[in-house]
Design a protein around this motif. Structure first.
Motif, mmCIF file in Angstrom:
data_model
loop_
_atom_site.group_PDB
_atom_site.id
_atom_site.type_symbol
_atom_site.label_atom_id
_atom_site.label_comp_id
_atom_site.label_asym_id
_atom_site.label_seq_id
_atom_site.Cartn_x
_atom_site.Cartn_y
_atom_site.Cartn_z
ATOM 1 N N SER A 13 0.720 -1.259 -0.124
ATOM 2 C CA SER A 13 -0.085 -0.148 0.384
ATOM 3 C C SER A 13 1.205 1.324 0.103
ATOM 4 O O SER A 13 1.945 1.455 0.628
ATOM 5 C CB SER A 13 -1.084 -0.470 1.028
ATOM 6 O OG SER A 13 -1.429 1.135 1.243
ATOM 7 N N TYR A 15 0.275 4.219 0.740
ATOM 8 C CA TYR A 15 -0.424 5.123 2.003
ATOM 9 C C TYR A 15 1.014 4.759 3.444
ATOM 10 O O TYR A 15 0.727 5.327 3.697
ATOM 11 C CB TYR A 15 -1.423 4.613 2.464
ATOM 12 C CG TYR A 15 -3.091 5.021 1.329
ATOM 13 C CD1 TYR A 15 -3.081 6.606 0.735
ATOM 14 C CD2 TYR A 15 -4.420 4.229 0.576
ATOM 15 C CE1 TYR A 15 -3.764 6.285 -0.256
ATOM 16 C CE2 TYR A 15 -4.884 4.539 0.246
ATOM 17 C CZ TYR A 15 -4.381 6.227 -0.096
ATOM 18 O OH TYR A 15 -5.839 6.359 -1.598
ATOM 19 N N ASP A 16 1.269 3.475 3.268
ATOM 20 C CA ASP A 16 1.585 2.915 5.155
ATOM 21 C C ASP A 16 3.190 2.456 4.381
ATOM 22 O O ASP A 16 4.120 2.153 5.344
ATOM 23 C CB ASP A 16 0.853 2.174 5.128
ATOM 24 C CG ASP A 16 0.296 0.865 5.657
ATOM 25 O OD1 ASP A 16 0.257 0.688 3.989
ATOM 26 O OD2 ASP A 16 -0.688 0.383 5.808
ATOM 27 N N TRP A 19 3.359 -4.013 3.587
ATOM 28 C CA TRP A 19 2.545 -4.814 3.018
ATOM 29 C C TRP A 19 0.900 -6.110 3.462
ATOM 30 O O TRP A 19 1.426 -5.763 4.486
ATOM 31 C CB TRP A 19 3.876 -5.965 2.221
ATOM 32 C CG TRP A 19 4.379 -5.861 0.849
ATOM 33 C CD1 TRP A 19 4.765 -6.000 0.126
ATOM 34 C CD2 TRP A 19 5.163 -4.759 0.984
ATOM 35 N NE1 TRP A 19 5.617 -5.570 -0.952
ATOM 36 C CE2 TRP A 19 6.736 -4.271 -0.154
ATOM 37 C CE3 TRP A 19 6.223 -3.732 1.971
ATOM 38 C CZ2 TRP A 19 6.650 -3.552 -0.290
ATOM 39 C CZ3 TRP A 19 6.555 -2.399 1.611
ATOM 40 C CH2 TRP A 19 7.895 -2.846 0.260
ATOM 41 N N HIS A 20 0.543 -5.687 2.487
ATOM 42 C CA HIS A 20 -0.727 -6.433 3.091
ATOM 43 C C HIS A 20 -0.923 -7.535 2.711
ATOM 44 O O HIS A 20 -1.228 -7.509 1.194
ATOM 45 C CB HIS A 20 -2.057 -4.816 2.751
ATOM 46 C CG HIS A 20 -1.880 -4.390 4.050
ATOM 47 N ND1 HIS A 20 -2.667 -3.499 4.964
ATOM 48 C CD2 HIS A 20 -1.478 -3.214 3.907
ATOM 49 C CE1 HIS A 20 -1.850 -2.465 5.300
ATOM 50 N NE2 HIS A 20 -1.461 -1.897 4.868
ATOM 51 N N TYR A 35 -9.174 -2.691 -3.149
ATOM 52 C CA TYR A 35 -8.816 -3.940 -2.312
ATOM 53 C C TYR A 35 -8.962 -3.615 -1.291
ATOM 54 O O TYR A 35 -8.676 -2.882 -0.623
ATOM 55 C CB TYR A 35 -7.252 -4.546 -2.945
ATOM 56 C CG TYR A 35 -7.561 -4.976 -4.670
ATOM 57 C CD1 TYR A 35 -7.892 -5.599 -4.855
ATOM 58 C CD2 TYR A 35 -5.861 -4.577 -4.858
ATOM 59 C CE1 TYR A 35 -7.687 -5.330 -6.247
ATOM 60 C CE2 TYR A 35 -5.161 -4.648 -5.808
ATOM 61 C CZ TYR A 35 -6.654 -5.467 -7.037
ATOM 62 O OH TYR A 35 -6.326 -5.867 -8.158
ATOM 63 N N HIS A 41 -7.838 -3.098 5.892
ATOM 64 C CA HIS A 41 -7.196 -1.762 4.906
ATOM 65 C C HIS A 41 -7.275 -1.647 3.850
ATOM 66 O O HIS A 41 -7.365 -2.527 3.197
ATOM 67 C CB HIS A 41 -5.575 -2.301 5.112
ATOM 68 C CG HIS A 41 -4.952 -0.057 4.343
ATOM 69 N ND1 HIS A 41 -4.397 0.141 5.084
ATOM 70 C CD2 HIS A 41 -3.631 -0.557 3.213
ATOM 71 C CE1 HIS A 41 -4.030 1.238 4.075
ATOM 72 N NE2 HIS A 41 -3.763 0.608 3.223
ATOM 73 N N SER A 42 -8.222 -0.497 3.238
ATOM 74 C CA SER A 42 -8.469 -0.696 1.747
ATOM 75 C C SER A 42 -7.769 0.474 1.682
ATOM 76 O O SER A 42 -7.540 1.499 1.625
ATOM 77 C CB SER A 42 -10.109 -0.216 1.547
ATOM 78 O OG SER A 42 -10.978 0.176 1.398
ATOM 79 N N ILE A 43 -7.747 0.189 -0.177
ATOM 80 C CA ILE A 43 -6.874 1.426 -0.927
ATOM 81 C C ILE A 43 -6.647 1.205 -2.321
ATOM 82 O O ILE A 43 -7.888 -0.068 -2.950
ATOM 83 C CB ILE A 43 -5.410 0.680 -1.197
ATOM 84 C CG1 ILE A 43 -4.352 0.992 -2.197
ATOM 85 C CG2 ILE A 43 -5.144 -1.172 -1.341
ATOM 86 C CD1 ILE A 43 -2.423 1.331 -1.129
ATOM 87 N N HIS A 47 -3.541 3.245 -6.561
ATOM 88 C CA HIS A 47 -2.111 3.054 -5.126
ATOM 89 C C HIS A 47 -1.676 1.596 -4.322
ATOM 90 O O HIS A 47 -0.560 0.992 -3.990
ATOM 91 C CB HIS A 47 -2.382 3.860 -3.873
ATOM 92 C CG HIS A 47 -3.120 5.385 -4.050
ATOM 93 N ND1 HIS A 47 -1.953 6.336 -4.419
ATOM 94 C CD2 HIS A 47 -4.256 6.187 -4.432
ATOM 95 C CE1 HIS A 47 -2.851 6.877 -4.036
ATOM 96 N NE2 HIS A 47 -4.116 7.042 -4.586
ATOM 97 N N VAL A 48 -1.758 0.450 -5.132
ATOM 98 C CA VAL A 48 -1.083 -0.632 -4.743
ATOM 99 C C VAL A 48 0.624 -0.626 -5.412
ATOM 100 O O VAL A 48 0.014 0.037 -6.959
ATOM 101 C CB VAL A 48 -1.765 -1.487 -5.305
ATOM 102 C CG1 VAL A 48 -1.570 -3.365 -5.253
ATOM 103 C CG2 VAL A 48 -3.373 -1.343 -4.331
ATOM 104 N N CYS A 57 2.248 -6.554 6.789
ATOM 105 C CA CYS A 57 1.231 -6.073 8.359
ATOM 106 C C CYS A 57 0.987 -7.332 9.474
ATOM 107 O O CYS A 57 0.841 -8.671 8.716
ATOM 108 C CB CYS A 57 0.441 -5.546 7.559
ATOM 109 S SG CYS A 57 -1.421 -5.531 8.267
#
Length: 78
Positions: A13, A15-16, A19-20, A35, A41-43, A47-48, A57
């Protein structure tokens, strides 16, 4: 026979910078705009990032690991 563990793709992600775990079915769905990871966590797809994992994570690790049947988990001991 134990049920199969659902497929997972580990994606970063933006955003942070973490890896999710995302269900493979979501990642394969071309109609999705977002996703949703195991940890909720939604993205947005834009942004992936696909790269080698560095920071995983912890919540995704635990939630994914809980789905692995006991006979397939790593075991220690003799």
């Amino acid at each position: 026979m134990t049920p199969p563990v659902p497929g997972v793709e580990w994606l970063m992600s933006a955003y942070d910078a973490t890896w999710h775990a995302f269900p493979t079915a979501q990642v394969s769905d071309q109609t999705r705009a977002f996703y949703q990871a195991f940890c909720d966590h939604s993205i947005p797809i834009r942004h992936v990032e696909r790269a080698a994992p560095r920071v995983l994570c912890a919540a995704c690790l635990v939630l994914f690991g809980a789905q692995i049947p006991d006979d397939q988990r790593w075991q220690m001991g003799g």
